[in-house]
Design a protein around this motif. Structure first.
Motif, mmCIF file in Angstrom:
data_model
loop_
_atom_site.group_PDB
_atom_site.id
_atom_site.type_symbol
_atom_site.label_atom_id
_atom_site.label_comp_id
_atom_site.label_asym_id
_atom_site.label_seq_id
_atom_site.Cartn_x
_atom_site.Cartn_y
_atom_site.Cartn_z
ATOM 1 N N THR A 216 -1.107 16.146 -1.087
ATOM 2 C CA THR A 216 0.224 15.823 -0.578
ATOM 3 C C THR A 216 0.440 14.320 -0.654
ATOM 4 N N LEU A 218 1.951 10.848 0.314
ATOM 5 C CA LEU A 218 2.424 10.346 1.602
ATOM 6 C C LEU A 218 3.773 9.649 1.437
ATOM 7 N N PRO A 219 4.545 9.603 2.512
ATOM 8 C CA PRO A 219 5.814 8.866 2.445
ATOM 9 C C PRO A 219 5.534 7.392 2.138
ATOM 10 N N GLY A 220 6.461 6.746 1.477
ATOM 11 C CA GLY A 220 6.349 5.305 1.262
ATOM 12 C C GLY A 220 5.954 4.900 -0.140
ATOM 13 N N ILE A 222 6.137 3.308 -3.549
ATOM 14 C CA ILE A 222 6.992 2.224 -4.055
ATOM 15 C C ILE A 222 6.919 2.236 -5.581
ATOM 16 N N ALA A 235 -2.708 12.615 0.838
ATOM 17 C CA ALA A 235 -3.646 13.319 1.702
ATOM 18 C C ALA A 235 -4.186 14.515 0.933
ATOM 19 N N THR A 245 -7.718 10.901 2.860
ATOM 20 C CA THR A 245 -6.499 10.161 2.540
ATOM 21 C C THR A 245 -6.891 8.965 1.686
ATOM 22 N N HIS A 247 -5.017 5.218 -0.146
ATOM 23 C CA HIS A 247 -3.866 4.345 -0.369
ATOM 24 C C HIS A 247 -4.216 3.402 -1.500
ATOM 25 N N HIS B 237 5.493 5.552 8.376
ATOM 26 C CA HIS B 237 6.199 4.872 7.297
ATOM 27 C C HIS B 237 7.335 4.052 7.883
ATOM 28 N N VAL B 243 3.152 1.175 5.326
ATOM 29 C CA VAL B 243 2.642 2.523 5.576
ATOM 30 C C VAL B 243 1.378 2.452 6.431
#
Lengths: 367, 367
Positions: A216, A218-220, A222, A235, A245, A247, B237, B243
Motif C-alpha cells: 500500500t 502511503l499518502p504524500g 511527491i 506499507a 514500511t 520511505h 501526512h 510525512v
C-alpha cells in the motif's frame, strides 16, 4: 568495429565489458580492479572520446579496449561479462542484446521499468545459460551475513514482526533537473526505483524473500513536473501479521536507516546501503530487552557489532559474480538463480508500490 | 474519612496525592521524592491495606497519609495536586472529580479514551483554574530540548520532511492476558494508547504540534480476542508534503526508535521514550551528509551528542509541573495551557488512527 583478439593478462580473471560511462561505473570499475578474479577488459560508449576519457580518468589498465559503441563491446568475443549501468529504460534492450551475445550480466538497479521487461532479460539469460545479478552492493558486505545470522537466530531475534527502512538523500538542483533518475524516459521509477529499491530489497531480505500479501503506497507521494516520483513510501503486510514500511526520497538529507523488531530481539543500522566507512560496518542488536527495576533505564543494553571487510562491498559483489561466471564458463559451476529471483521479487514490489501510488493508495495484492 | 490537617514538612513543596497503586506510580512516587519542589502527601486506593503496603514498599515519607479511597485524597484540603495513574476509562471520572476539588492534575497517558472525554477534563480544569499536564516523561529530559534545538536549526536540520517512530515491547503472557492495557473496559486503546501515544507525541513534537492533514492506519492491525489493538501503525501526512509513520506493538522486543529527516540534516535515537541510562541521553545528528569521492563511505560522518541530566526525566516532569502549580497557587504564575493543548492534539491523532483502523485503513482528515 574492433575485431582484435588480445590476450588477457591471465586466463583466469573474468573479463568485464562496461556499457556506458555512468557515474556509478567509476565505483564499479574500481571494484572490478580490486577483485582478484576480474579485470576491466573493455568499455564502450556512444562516444569513443568519452569512453577513452573515462578509461583514462578511472585508472583502467592499458590493455583495456575502448569502443565507440555498446555493440562493439558485445561483439568482442573476449568479453565474458558486461556491467550495465545504463538508464533503466535501456536495460531491456542492452541486457537482452548482451545475453544474445553470451555475455553474463551485472545489471544496475532498478533492473527494469517493470517486471514484465525484467522477465525478458531473465528469459534471454536462461536461454543462453548466463549468470544475471543486480548491482545491490550491500548484499555482499560481510556485515550483511552477520546481520542475517542474528535475524535467523530464533533465540536472539525470534521471528520478525516489523521493519522500517528509510533511504533519502538531498539531491541538488542540478540532479533534480538533469539526473537520469528524474527523467520519465530514462529512470521512470525515480526515487522509488533508486532509493526505494534498497529499502524494498532490505525488507525482502530480512523476510527471507517471502513476498508480502499486500503493498500500500502511503499518502504524500511527491512527483516532479514530469510526473516522476521524487518522494514516496509504502506499507507492506504479510499473511502472518508481519508489517514493514519504507520511505524513500530525493528531498531530505542522506538517511539510510533500518529498524527491525522481532519477537525476541531487534536490529538497527543507520548506513544500510553504503556503510559509513569502507573497511568496516556496524550494526546494533538487542535481545530480550527490558528495563531496570523502576523502568528508569534499559537492561540489558543493546550491543554494537563491527564487521571488518578486506574488500569493499562492491568489490565483493564483483568477486562473487565473477566466481559464478567462472564456474559456468569452466563448466564446473552452475548459474545461481537466486540472484535473478530476488531481483524479480524486488521489482515486483516496486511495481506494486507504483500501481498503488497510481491508484491513490489502494492496497495492491501480491498473493 | 480522614480529616486530619497535618503540617507538611515545609510550606514550599507541592503536596501530591496519588490515586491508586498502579505499577507506574512507583516510578512517579520516586520522581516526586526526588523533586526539590514536591512531596508525596497522600495516597489513596480502594483498599487501605494496598495503599499502606504501596507506601511502605516505595519509601513514602512517614508523614504520608494513607487513604482507603480516591475520594479521601480529593477531600484532603492539603493535597495541592493529584497524580492519576488509573486505567484510562476512569480518567474522566476521577480527573473531573479532582478538578472539582481544586486539585491540579498530573494525568497518565493516554489522557482519555477519546478527545471528547478529554475535553471534559480540560473544561473542569479551566473552570477551576488548574494546571493539567500529561505524564509524558521524555518531554522533560534535557535531551529533548537539545534535540529541539537541532530540529529548529534551519542550517543544520532545515525543514522536516519525514519522520518514523517505532515503539514496541514484548509483553509476556501475563501482560497479554491480565494487564489493564489489553482490557476493553480499562485501557481500550491498547497498544495504540500506550506505546502509540509516545510515537504520536514525538511526531507532533517534531512538527511543532502542527496537526497532520490526514491520518491513515496501516494494514496489519492485530487485535486480541477482546478486540483491543495490540499492534498497529499509521501514516500521517501534512499539507506541505511532510510525512510520518509509526508502529507500536506489544508483540516485539523493546524498540524505541526515531528517525527524522530534514532538508539539510537528520536525527536518530533508539531510546526516545526511556533513555538507555537514567543520568544521560544520547542522540545522533547529521548535517549536509554526503559521500566520499567514489561513494565508498560517508563524509561527513554523523555525530553523537550526549546530554547529562541531574534529575531523571520523570523527576524533571514533576518539578516542572510543581513549578507551574506553585505559580498558580501563589498567584504569581499562570496555568500553562500548552500542556493540555498538546495532550489534546496527541489524543486527537490517536482517535483518528483508531477511526481509520475501524474503517479498514481509510484516510481520516484532521483539517
Amino acid at each position: 568495429m574492433a575485431q582484435t583478439q588480445p590476450q588477457p593478462q591471465t586466463p583466469t580473471p573474468i573479463r568485464f565489458g562496461i556499457l556506458g560511462c555512468a557515474d556509478i561505473a567509476r565505483k564499479v570499475s574500481r571494484a572490478i580492479s580490486l577483485s582478484p578474479n576480474a579485470i576491466i577488459y573493455a568499455i564502450g560508449s556512444r562516444s569513443f572520446e568519452k569512453a577513452a576519457k573515462f578509461a583514462a580518468s578511472n585508472n583502467f589498465p592499458d590493455s583495456a579496449k575502448i569502443y565507440g559503441s555498446y555493440d562493439a563491446v558485445l561483439d568482442d568475443p573476449n568479453v565474458d561479462a558486461v556491467y550495465v549501468p545504463l538508464p533503466t529504460s535501456l536495460h531491456i534492450k542492452w541486457a537482452v542484446a548482451a545475453a544474445e551475445k553470451k555475455k553474463h550480466i551485472l545489471l544496475e538497479k532498478p533492473v527494469a521499468l517493470n517486471v514484465g521487461e525484467f522477465d525478458k532479460v531473465v528469459e534471454a539469460c536462461e536461454l543462453n545459460g548466463l549468470q544475471l545479478m543486480d548491482s545491490t552492493m550491500w548484499m555482499h558486505n560481510p556485515r550483511t551475513a552477520k546481520m542475517k545470522e542474528f535475524l535467523s537466530d530464533t533465540e536472539k531475534f525470534g521471528h520478525l514482526r516489523s521493519i522500517h527502512a528509510t533511504f533519502t538523500f538531498a539531491a541538488d538542483q542540478d540532479f533534480l533537473e538533469n539526473d537520469i533518475r528524474v527523467k520519465p524516459d530514462l529512470d521512470a521509477l525515480g526515487a522509488l526505483g533508486d532509493a526505494g529499491w534498497y529499502c524494498v530489497r532490505f525488507i525482502l531480505w530480512a523476510n527471507d524473500f517471502n513476498l508480502p500479501k499486500s503493498v500500500t503506497a502511503l499518502p504524500g507521494t511527491i512527483f516532479n513536473k514530469a510526473g516522476v516520483i521524487i518522494s514516496c513510501g509504502a506499507a507492506l503486510h504479510w499473511e502472518d501479521g508481519k508489517v514493514a514500511t519504507f520511505h524513500c526520497s530525493f528531498l531530505a538529507n542522506l538517511t539510510m536507516t533500518v529498524t527491525a523488531s522481532g519477537t525476541k530481539g531487534s536490529l538497527h543500522l543507520n548506513d544500510f546501503v553504503i556503510p559509513f566507512e569502507e573497511k568496516q560496518g556496524s550494526f546494533t542488536t538487542a535481545t530480550d530487552s527490558g528495563f531496570t527495576e523502576l523502568v528508569t533505564g534499559w537492561a540489558p543494553l543493546p550491543s554494537q557489532h563491527t564487521v571488518m571487510t578486506d574488500l569493499p562491498q562492491e568489490a565483493r559483489m564483483v568477486t562473487e559474480f565473477s566466481r559464478l561466471v567462472k564456474g559456468v564458463k569452466n563448466g564446473d559451476g552452475a548459474v545461481e538463480k537466486m540472484w535473478p529471483t530476488i531481483s524479480r521479487k524486488t521489482q515486483l514490489v516496486l511495481d506494486a508500490v507504483k500501481t498503488s501510488v497510481e491508484k491513490g493508495g489502494e492496497a495492491v495484492s501480491l498473493s
